[in-house]
Structures are given as C-alpha cells and as structure tokens.
Design a protein around this motif. Structure first.
Motif, short mmCIF file in Angstrom:
data_model
loop_
_atom_site.label_atom_id
_atom_site.label_comp_id
_atom_site.label_asym_id
_atom_site.label_seq_id
_atom_site.Cartn_x
_atom_site.Cartn_y
_atom_site.Cartn_z
N ILE A 46 43.63 42.90 19.52
CA ILE A 46 43.29 44.27 19.13
C ILE A 46 44.10 45.24 19.97
N PHE A 47 44.35 46.43 19.43
CA PHE A 47 45.05 47.45 20.19
C PHE A 47 44.04 48.36 20.86
N GLU A 48 44.07 48.39 22.16
CA GLU A 48 43.23 49.28 22.95
C GLU A 48 44.02 49.61 24.21
N PRO A 49 44.35 50.89 24.44
CA PRO A 49 45.19 51.25 25.58
C PRO A 49 44.67 50.67 26.90
N GLY A 50 45.56 50.00 27.62
CA GLY A 50 45.24 49.44 28.93
C GLY A 50 44.61 48.07 28.92
N LEU A 51 44.22 47.58 27.75
CA LEU A 51 43.46 46.33 27.71
C LEU A 51 44.34 45.10 27.93
N THR A 52 45.50 45.05 27.31
CA THR A 52 46.35 43.86 27.42
C THR A 52 46.71 43.56 28.87
N GLY A 53 47.16 44.56 29.59
CA GLY A 53 47.53 44.34 30.98
C GLY A 53 46.36 43.90 31.83
N MET A 54 45.19 44.45 31.57
CA MET A 54 44.01 44.08 32.35
C MET A 54 43.59 42.65 32.06
N VAL A 55 43.64 42.24 30.79
CA VAL A 55 43.31 40.86 30.44
C VAL A 55 44.29 39.91 31.10
N GLN A 56 45.56 40.18 30.99
CA GLN A 56 46.58 39.28 31.53
C GLN A 56 46.48 39.16 33.05
N SER A 57 46.30 40.27 33.74
CA SER A 57 46.27 40.21 35.20
C SER A 57 45.04 39.46 35.70
N ASN A 58 43.91 39.66 35.05
CA ASN A 58 42.70 38.97 35.51
C ASN A 58 42.69 37.50 35.11
N MET A 59 43.38 37.15 34.03
CA MET A 59 43.57 35.73 33.72
C MET A 59 44.45 35.07 34.78
N GLN A 60 45.52 35.74 35.15
CA GLN A 60 46.43 35.18 36.15
C GLN A 60 45.74 34.98 37.49
N GLU A 61 44.81 35.86 37.81
CA GLU A 61 44.11 35.77 39.09
C GLU A 61 42.86 34.90 39.01
N GLY A 62 42.59 34.33 37.82
CA GLY A 62 41.51 33.37 37.68
C GLY A 62 40.12 33.92 37.51
N ARG A 63 40.00 35.23 37.32
CA ARG A 63 38.66 35.82 37.18
C ARG A 63 38.21 35.95 35.73
N LEU A 64 39.11 35.71 34.79
CA LEU A 64 38.77 35.83 33.38
C LEU A 64 39.29 34.61 32.64
N ARG A 65 38.37 33.91 31.98
CA ARG A 65 38.73 32.72 31.20
C ARG A 65 38.06 32.81 29.83
N PHE A 66 38.54 31.98 28.92
CA PHE A 66 38.02 31.98 27.55
C PHE A 66 37.63 30.56 27.15
N SER A 67 36.61 30.47 26.31
CA SER A 67 36.13 29.18 25.83
C SER A 67 35.47 29.38 24.47
N GLY A 68 35.33 28.29 23.74
CA GLY A 68 34.58 28.32 22.49
C GLY A 68 33.25 27.62 22.61
N SER A 69 32.86 27.24 23.81
CA SER A 69 31.67 26.41 24.04
C SER A 69 30.55 27.21 24.68
N LEU A 70 29.42 27.27 24.00
CA LEU A 70 28.25 27.91 24.57
C LEU A 70 27.79 27.17 25.83
N GLU A 71 27.92 25.84 25.80
CA GLU A 71 27.54 25.05 26.96
C GLU A 71 28.32 25.46 28.20
N ASP A 72 29.60 25.80 28.02
CA ASP A 72 30.41 26.24 29.16
C ASP A 72 29.82 27.49 29.80
N ALA A 73 29.37 28.42 28.96
CA ALA A 73 28.80 29.66 29.49
C ALA A 73 27.52 29.39 30.26
N ILE A 74 26.68 28.50 29.74
CA ILE A 74 25.42 28.17 30.41
C ILE A 74 25.69 27.52 31.77
N GLN A 75 26.69 26.65 31.83
CA GLN A 75 27.03 26.01 33.10
C GLN A 75 27.69 26.98 34.07
#
Length: 443
Positions: A46-75
């Motif tokens: 999606i296009f939202e000013p400032g969002l892409t850079g924030m997502v990428q930087s926090n992924m690189q620093e390990g604070r933001l991850r993605f999953s398709g598993s509800l079990e992962d979130a519970i754990q």
C-alpha cells in the motif's frame, strides 16, 4: 514488549511498524500469502508516506516480522492487536467475520492469559460479544482459569497521514474497566504520550461508539458543505466566501469544510453505513446519517452531471482527461472514490477517458482491467493530449499549480471541470479557459 498484530492492512501494518519503531518486538500476522510474501521481501503493498522505510528498517533490526500462523502470534506474545478488515455487507452492516475468526483462534490456542486489543472498527457491543465468546471457548476447553481480556482501542488514522497520526496521536482511547489491562495499554503507548496526556479511559461500548461518532461527524461536515455549495449555485453565492466566513468562527473551524465531489475511501462510507444499520436494527431511524449519505451519493455525480449539461447526454466521440483516481491525495486507494462514479458515468454515455494519478494507476487497472475506453497515461500532461476537456477528482499537490497555457493549448474545448475547487475562477479564465467548479461564482 512482545506484541502480536493481526492484519497487515492500512491500520495493522502502520500500527505494527510504529510500535516496532519505538522498540516493541512485533509479529504481524497476514493470511494473504501474496501480500505476506511481499512484506517479507520488504515491499509494502500500500502507498502511505513514510511507511515503506519504517517497515524495512525495523525488519532489518529484527523488531518487525511477518507470519501467516496464528500459533506463532500466541507463542510470541501475550498481547494481541486485532486490526483486520470489517467491510460492509449487502445491508450496510459491518462484516465481523475476520474479527471473530481471530478471537476464536486466540481462545482455542492460548495456553496463558492474553490481552486482546481490538483496533478494527466494529459496532457498539462487539467487544462484549468477543469477551463472551472467548470466555465460553476457554470453558469448553477446560481452561477457565485462563484470563482473556478484550479491550477496545479504536484507531483515528487519516490515510495519507497514517504514520504521523500513529506516531503523534490526538488522543488514545482505551475502552476497558480492567485496571491491569489499562495499565498495560498505558505502558505500550507511553512513547506516544510524553508531551501531554492523550490517554482517555472509558468503557468498551463508549470507545466503540466514539470511533463511529468521529468519522460520521467528519462525513457530516463534508456533506453539509456540499449542500451549502448547491445552495450557493442556486442563490448566486460563492461557497468559497461562505467557507471563509463560517470557518472564522472557532466553534466551526476550517477543517473538513471544503466542498467538492464527495467523500470516499475505506472509512467514511463504511462507517456511516454501519452506524445507520446498527441504529435501525435497534429501532431508531438515523435521519442525519441518512441525509449525510444521500448528499454524498448525489455529490459524487456532480462533475459528471456538469459534463452532461455542457455536452449533452450522448458523449460518444468525446475524450475526457481525468486528473486524479484516488479518493484523496497521498494514497493509492480507490475504495468508494468519486472518480469511479465519474468514470462509470462517462463510459455509460460513450466517452473515452485518459487518466493519470500519481499513485492509483495500478489500483485502477486492477479494478477495471484493460478497456478500450480507458487509457492510463504516465503524466498529467499526457492525459491532456487529444482530450476535449479536463476533469479533476483528487487534490494532489502536483495538480494545484499547473501550466494553464499548456492546458488551454492541449484541450480541444479549453474546458475544466474541477471537482476539488483547486483554482480561482478569475485566474483560470484569464488563460482563456472555461471553468466549472463546485459552488463558485463564475468570473
């Protein structure tokens, strides 16, 4: 703090990225495999000013991850944000299927206490229903000793400014009567609450209604001004002068009193519709909300009707240049966009459209596919080539100071239909252009 966020749409992805950016460890759950794959590559769908850079930087620093598993979130976490979609159904009610699906999953899988924070826009009473459902499911599992507390925490983000709104909120509403949950939310939001007290604690139902009331009130201001624009045309007044006159009153103010071609997007139409449906279900006729929706539906047809008044009902052989496809500037979103109403009006009358938008071109192609009566071009100047007239439907900054000589020389009829009142009529007409706007006096 470890946090789970369900949903990687406008609300969920922005919330996840902003929470990660202040130091929380966030796992964002997204069921759409295609979207999730993009996000895992650092591509923001999606296009939202400032969002892409924030997502990428926090992924690189390990604070933001993605999953398709509800079990992962519970754990991963004992705090779960629900930020999934609640689209309108055929009767205008909010479709809560995704919200309840997440709640069922949490209750069926949890092995420890959970705080479930609902950010999805839902009818009043939904948090109570979620609480009852989750308590029942835990009891059926024989895990009644587990505590799952549902908190209502509505979002107040503007598309096009969602990141800044999330980082610097006007208010943070916590709908809960549980001291421990309130304290937890205060801890989560402490980085956004330092310069002044923004947190407002209330019961869950009041928090849910606050969200609807806010969006419906803003939609009401827009429709009111569009009604006044129609009266300005009827009485020979200038809505811009009226706008300045009433906006000077601090009880009214200047925000959301710009007339135009109507509101669109994912929030205002859906939330007005949902609150109307809920009111009627409770036996109340929401007269003001109905009027707001009626005026807006009429206003979306305004530019197309102006084109018909000038050219007649049959537009075969006409080419209309269109500037703006997104429902508002700084987004690529075309949900309920006034441009869609205009496109379909023009096509029904036989016209062809040459359209340009800085961000919504791919979305337009996704919605309408390849058509012989739609040409998407790569600049606003290219849209003018071979066109009879220009229609403007989105108030992008790059449209606000155009080359009027180029417009006049490019258009066959030197004619602008402005659905956003971007220009002063006298200034436009000095360039030899005829100008149709919303509620303005002709020069």
């Amino acid at each position: 703090m470890n946090i789970g966020v369900f949903g990687a749409g406008y609300v969920g992805l922005v919330q996840a990225a902003v929470l990660a950016n202040v130091g929380h460890n966030v796992l964002c759950i997204e069921n759409d495999a295609t979207k999730r794959a993009m996000l895992e590559r650092g591509e923001v769908p999606i296009f939202e000013p400032g969002l892409t850079g924030m997502v990428q930087s926090n992924m690189q620093e390990g604070r933001l991850r993605f999953s398709g598993s509800l079990e992962d979130a519970i754990q991963h976490a004992r705090v779960q944000f629900i930020a999934v979609g609640t689209p309108s159904d055929a009767e205008g009610h909010a479709d809560l299927s995704q919200v309840f699906e997440v709640a069922r999953g949490i209750a069926n899988l949890s092995g420890s206490d959970q705080v479930v924070i609902n950010k999805s826009t839902v009818p009043v009473g939904t948090a109570d229903e979620l609480q009852a459902l989750m308590d029942r499911l835990l009891a059926e599992r024989g895990r009644s000793e587990l505590r799952v507390d549902v908190v209502s925490n509505p979002e107040f983000l503007k598309q096009g400014a969602a990141v800044s709104d999330c980082q610097r909120p006007d208010r943070i509403i916590i709908g809960s009567s549980e001291p421990a949950s309130i304290e937890l939310l205060q801890e989560i939001y402490n980085p956004f609450n330092r310069n002044r007290e923004k947190i407002m604690v209330m019961d869950r139902r009041s928090a849910e209604l606050t969200k609807y009331a806010a969006n419906c009130f803003l939609a009401t201001k827009i429709s009111f001004m569009n009604e006044m624009a129609g009266l300005s045309e009827l009485f020979g007044a200038d809505i811009e002068a009226v706008r300045r006159g009433i906006g000077a009153d601090p009880r009214i103010g200047y925000d959301f009193i710009y007339p135009g071609c109507g509101y669109g997007g994912a929030c205002f139409p859906k939330d007005v519709s949902a609150l109307k449906a809920s009111a009627r279900q409770a036996g109340h006729e929401p007269a003001i909300l109905q009027a707001v929706a009626t005026v807006n539906d009429r206003q979306k047809r305004k530019v197309g009707e102006s084109i018909h008044q000038h050219y007649g009902e049959d537009l075969r052989g006409r080419v209309i240049a269109l500037w703006g496809l997104a429902f508002k500037a700084n987004t690529g979103d075309m949900r309920e966009a006034p441009s869609r109403t205009l496109l379909e009006q023009l096509w029904r009358a036989g016209a062809r459209v040459r359209a340009y938008d800085p961000e919504a071109m791919l979305e337009c192609r996704r919605l309408y596919g390849e058509r012989s009566d739609l040409e998407l071009v790569d600049s606003k100047e290219a849209a003018l080539e071979g066109a009879d007239a220009l229609a403007i439907m989105t108030d992008w900054q790059s449209f606000k100071a155009p080359d009027f000589d180029l417009i006049r020389n490019s258009l066959k009829d030197a004619l602008i239909f402005d659905g956003r009142n971007l220009y002063e009529p006298r200034a436009v007409q000095r360039y030899g252009l005829r100008y149709h706007s919303i509620g303005r006096l002709p020069a």
